[in-house]
Every structure is written in structure tokens, then in C-alpha cells.
Design a protein around this motif. Structure first.
Motif, PDB file in Angstrom:
ATOM      1  N   ALA A 187       6.743   4.902  -5.667  1.00  0.00           N
ATOM      2  CA  ALA A 187       6.627   4.381  -6.890  1.00  0.00           C
ATOM      3  C   ALA A 187       7.480   5.548  -7.912  1.00  0.00           C
ATOM      4  O   ALA A 187       7.919   5.163  -9.158  1.00  0.00           O
ATOM      5  CB  ALA A 187       5.180   5.069  -7.696  1.00  0.00           C
ATOM      6  N   ALA A 188       7.347   6.835  -7.612  1.00  0.00           N
ATOM      7  CA  ALA A 188       8.238   7.388  -8.605  1.00  0.00           C
ATOM      8  C   ALA A 188      10.194   7.336  -8.404  1.00  0.00           C
ATOM      9  O   ALA A 188      10.932   7.416  -9.022  1.00  0.00           O
ATOM     10  CB  ALA A 188       7.920   9.279  -8.384  1.00  0.00           C
ATOM     11  N   SER A 189       9.945   7.552  -6.808  1.00  0.00           N
ATOM     12  CA  SER A 189      11.281   7.041  -7.137  1.00  0.00           C
ATOM     13  C   SER A 189      11.856   5.570  -7.409  1.00  0.00           C
ATOM     14  O   SER A 189      12.954   5.352  -7.514  1.00  0.00           O
ATOM     15  CB  SER A 189      11.834   6.895  -5.236  1.00  0.00           C
ATOM     16  N   LEU A 190      11.303   4.502  -7.152  1.00  0.00           N
ATOM     17  CA  LEU A 190      11.167   2.758  -8.523  1.00  0.00           C
ATOM     18  C   LEU A 190      11.835   3.515  -9.757  1.00  0.00           C
ATOM     19  O   LEU A 190      12.434   3.130 -10.147  1.00  0.00           O
ATOM     20  CB  LEU A 190      10.234   1.989  -7.368  1.00  0.00           C
ATOM     21  N   ALA A 206       6.224   4.845 -13.216  1.00  0.00           N
ATOM     22  CA  ALA A 206       5.417   4.446 -12.069  1.00  0.00           C
ATOM     23  C   ALA A 206       4.220   4.337 -11.959  1.00  0.00           C
ATOM     24  O   ALA A 206       3.639   3.796 -11.070  1.00  0.00           O
ATOM     25  CB  ALA A 206       5.156   6.394 -11.366  1.00  0.00           C
ATOM     26  N   GLY A 207       3.279   4.104 -12.635  1.00  0.00           N
ATOM     27  CA  GLY A 207       2.320   3.027 -12.842  1.00  0.00           C
ATOM     28  C   GLY A 207       1.914   1.937 -13.035  1.00  0.00           C
ATOM     29  O   GLY A 207       1.231   1.103 -12.487  1.00  0.00           O
ATOM     30  N   SER A 267       1.068  -0.990   0.100  1.00  0.00           N
ATOM     31  CA  SER A 267      -0.435  -0.136   0.059  1.00  0.00           C
ATOM     32  C   SER A 267       0.614   1.324  -0.407  1.00  0.00           C
ATOM     33  O   SER A 267       0.316   2.356  -0.419  1.00  0.00           O
ATOM     34  CB  SER A 267      -0.830   0.587   0.994  1.00  0.00           C
ATOM     35  N   TRP A 268       1.682   0.990   0.893  1.00  0.00           N
ATOM     36  CA  TRP A 268       3.141   2.155   0.768  1.00  0.00           C
ATOM     37  C   TRP A 268       3.486   2.531  -0.930  1.00  0.00           C
ATOM     38  O   TRP A 268       3.175   3.739  -1.177  1.00  0.00           O
ATOM     39  CB  TRP A 268       4.510   1.642   1.541  1.00  0.00           C
ATOM     40  N   VAL A 269       3.347   1.643  -1.946  1.00  0.00           N
ATOM     41  CA  VAL A 269       3.679   2.168  -3.283  1.00  0.00           C
ATOM     42  C   VAL A 269       2.601   1.968  -4.103  1.00  0.00           C
ATOM     43  O   VAL A 269       2.685   3.445  -4.660  1.00  0.00           O
ATOM     44  CB  VAL A 269       4.697   0.699  -4.294  1.00  0.00           C
ATOM     45  N   ALA A 270       1.747   1.374  -3.805  1.00  0.00           N
ATOM     46  CA  ALA A 270       1.018   1.885  -4.428  1.00  0.00           C
ATOM     47  C   ALA A 270      -0.322   3.163  -4.130  1.00  0.00           C
ATOM     48  O   ALA A 270      -0.893   3.759  -5.352  1.00  0.00           O
ATOM     49  CB  ALA A 270      -0.757   0.621  -3.811  1.00  0.00           C
ATOM     50  N   LEU A 271      -0.100   3.760  -2.938  1.00  0.00           N
ATOM     51  CA  LEU A 271      -0.728   4.909  -2.780  1.00  0.00           C
ATOM     52  C   LEU A 271       0.578   5.694  -3.320  1.00  0.00           C
ATOM     53  O   LEU A 271      -0.108   7.035  -3.047  1.00  0.00           O
ATOM     54  CB  LEU A 271      -0.970   4.709  -1.308  1.00  0.00           C
ATOM     55  N   ASN A 272       1.303   5.745  -3.517  1.00  0.00           N
ATOM     56  CA  ASN A 272       2.756   6.632  -3.610  1.00  0.00           C
ATOM     57  C   ASN A 272       2.708   7.680  -2.751  1.00  0.00           C
ATOM     58  O   ASN A 272       3.022   8.668  -2.579  1.00  0.00           O
ATOM     59  CB  ASN A 272       2.269   6.954  -4.869  1.00  0.00           C
ATOM     60  N   ILE A 273       3.220   7.242  -1.095  1.00  0.00           N
ATOM     61  CA  ILE A 273       2.872   7.465  -0.087  1.00  0.00           C
ATOM     62  C   ILE A 273       5.102   8.255  -0.102  1.00  0.00           C
ATOM     63  O   ILE A 273       5.536   7.439  -0.625  1.00  0.00           O
ATOM     64  CB  ILE A 273       2.618   6.826   1.267  1.00  0.00           C
TER      65      ILE A 273
END
Length: 85
Positions: A29-32, A59-60, A19-25
Motif C-alpha cells: 500500500a505504501a508503494s502504491l 496508503a489507507g 489481501s496482499w494490499v489490504a494487509l500491506n505485505i
């Protein structure tokens, strides 16, 4: 150690991480996405190619994978709860 405790621990960890990555907290996701682009560029330079790196994943895509991991975490957590009954 009981199976229920293992399933609950793994499930909660998967749920939080996904959920941390899915919600882009905090831009997870942008960092990955930026990290994948930097690794692709380094790999191209190591091979001697000096052109622009190809895009590996957006990121999506990372947000989608985070959603799948979070859903798997929910399944593991529910399995652990059912095991403890």
C-alpha cells in the motif's frame, strides 16, 4: 472450461491480490501511494507546473480498496464452489 473453474480461479486471484494490499505485505500500500505521488508529480511537470504535487490517495485508501477486492474474491470463490456442486 467450466464456469466453476473460472470463478474459482478469478476469486482466488482477487483474494490473494486484495489481501496482499489490504494487509500491506512488504509495503504494498505504501508503494502504491509513492507511485501515485510520483505519477502526479510527473504529470504536473509535463504541464509546466513546478509547484508541489497534490496528494492523490493515501496508503489507507489503498488498503481499503484492497479489502474490498479481497471480499469480492471471497464472493467469487464461494460462487465457484456453489457452481461446482
Amino acid at each position: 472450461m467450466s464456469t466453476a473453474l473460472v470463478l474459482l480461479t478469478i476469486g482466488l486471484a482477487l483474494f490473494v491480490a486484495g489481501s496482499w494490499v489490504a494487509l500491506n505485505i512488504r509495503g504494498a500500500a505504501a508503494s502504491l501511494e509513492r507511485r501515485a505521488a510520483a505519477n502526479a508529480e510527473l504529470a504536473m511537470h509535463a504541464r509546466g507546473e513546478l509547484g508541489p504535487p497534490r496528494r492523490v490517495a493515501s496508503a489507507g485508501f489503498y488498503r481499503f480498496i484492497g479489502t474490498v477486492i479481497a471480499l469480492c474474491g471471497i464472493v467469487f470463490t464461494l460462487g465457484g464452489l456453489l457452481e461446482s456442486l
